[in-house]
Design a protein around this motif. Structure first.
Motif, short mmCIF file in Angstrom:
data_model
loop_
_atom_site.label_atom_id
_atom_site.label_comp_id
_atom_site.label_asym_id
_atom_site.label_seq_id
_atom_site.Cartn_x
_atom_site.Cartn_y
_atom_site.Cartn_z
N ARG A 188 0.49 -1.02 0.34
CA ARG A 188 0.13 0.26 0.03
C ARG A 188 0.86 1.10 -0.17
N LEU A 189 0.79 1.92 -0.91
CA LEU A 189 1.72 3.07 -1.19
C LEU A 189 0.87 4.21 -0.34
N SER A 190 1.42 5.78 -0.54
CA SER A 190 0.74 6.97 0.39
C SER A 190 0.85 7.93 -0.16
N GLU A 212 9.27 5.62 -20.50
CA GLU A 212 8.48 5.93 -20.20
C GLU A 212 7.71 6.73 -18.52
N ARG A 213 6.95 7.80 -18.11
CA ARG A 213 6.20 7.64 -17.20
C ARG A 213 4.86 7.33 -17.90
N GLU A 214 4.15 6.41 -17.01
CA GLU A 214 2.60 5.49 -17.71
C GLU A 214 1.69 6.24 -16.26
N PHE A 215 0.76 6.38 -16.84
CA PHE A 215 -0.75 6.55 -15.85
C PHE A 215 -0.84 5.19 -15.28
N VAL A 216 -1.16 5.48 -13.79
CA VAL A 216 -1.72 3.98 -12.96
C VAL A 216 -3.16 4.62 -12.89
N THR A 217 -3.13 5.42 -12.51
CA THR A 217 -4.90 5.64 -11.79
C THR A 217 -5.13 7.22 -10.73
N SER A 218 -6.08 7.80 -11.39
CA SER A 218 -6.50 8.63 -10.78
C SER A 218 -7.80 8.67 -10.48
N ILE A 219 -7.76 9.36 -9.39
CA ILE A 219 -9.47 10.22 -8.12
C ILE A 219 -9.49 11.94 -8.18
N SER A 220 -10.66 12.15 -8.12
CA SER A 220 -11.31 13.26 -8.66
C SER A 220 -11.14 13.45 -6.71
N THR A 221 -12.07 14.82 -7.11
CA THR A 221 -11.63 15.43 -5.15
C THR A 221 -12.68 14.53 -4.45
N SER A 266 -7.43 5.66 -3.00
CA SER A 266 -8.89 6.44 -1.92
C SER A 266 -7.82 6.95 -1.31
N ARG A 267 -8.81 8.15 -0.95
CA ARG A 267 -8.21 9.03 -0.57
C ARG A 267 -9.05 9.18 0.83
N ASP A 268 -7.88 10.17 2.01
CA ASP A 268 -8.76 10.17 3.20
C ASP A 268 -8.59 11.72 2.87
N ILE A 269 -9.45 12.07 3.63
CA ILE A 269 -9.87 14.18 3.54
C ILE A 269 -9.33 14.36 5.18
N TYR A 300 -4.02 6.86 -0.97
CA TYR A 300 -3.80 5.77 -1.08
C TYR A 300 -3.72 5.48 -2.20
N LEU A 301 -3.06 3.77 -2.74
CA LEU A 301 -2.79 3.32 -3.75
C LEU A 301 -2.68 1.32 -3.11
N GLN A 302 -3.92 0.69 -3.20
CA GLN A 302 -3.57 -0.30 -2.73
C GLN A 302 -3.00 -1.33 -3.78
#
Length: 125
Positions: A18-20, A43-52, A70-73, A79-81
């Motif tokens: 799990r990355l933070s 090259e750098r590549e996209f993995v995932t994105s998340i809205s606000t 996921s994100r914890d406000i 996070y990236l599990q």
């Protein structure tokens, strides 16, 4: 404006990490965020994105079903599990954030304004 990625390491194929990504408060609450990765010589590549709001996210095809963003406000952290890791997932993983006020998730690297320093993930076979 700072993004601090952590959680990388060495893991066997099939394992999990799990990355933070800790972000300064202004960025975190008002901007979409994402994870990218860069393997040696690639090259750098996209993995995932998340809205606000966390309600919208995108994944690169090869990680769908294995990775979850996921994100914890309350903690200003994204996070990236990563489960069922494969050797081809080996890379430096970087977190990124769009400008404040840009709420929508995006796959486009050029639409991210801020970048963290990256954390190395190594998956052994």
């Amino acid at each position: 404006v700072q993004l601090q990625a952590s959680g990388g390491g060495l893991v066997q194929a099939g394992g999990s990490l799990r990355l933070s990504c800790a972000a300064s408060g202004r960025i975190f609450s008002g901007a979409a965020m994402g994870w990218f990765r860069q393997a040696p010589g690639k090259e750098r590549e996209f993995v995932t994105s998340i809205s606000t709001s966390g309600s919208t996210n995108y994944y690169e095809d090869s990680v769908k079903g294995r990775f979850t963003v996921s994100r914890d406000i309350t903690k200003n952290t994204m996070y990236l599990q990563m489960n069922s890791l494969k050797p081809e997932d080996t890379a430096v993983y970087l977190c990124a954030a769009r400008q404040d006020g840009y709420y929508y998730a995006t796959r486009r690297r050029e639409e991210y304004e801020y970048w963290g320093q990256g954390t190395l993930v190594t998956v052994s076979s």
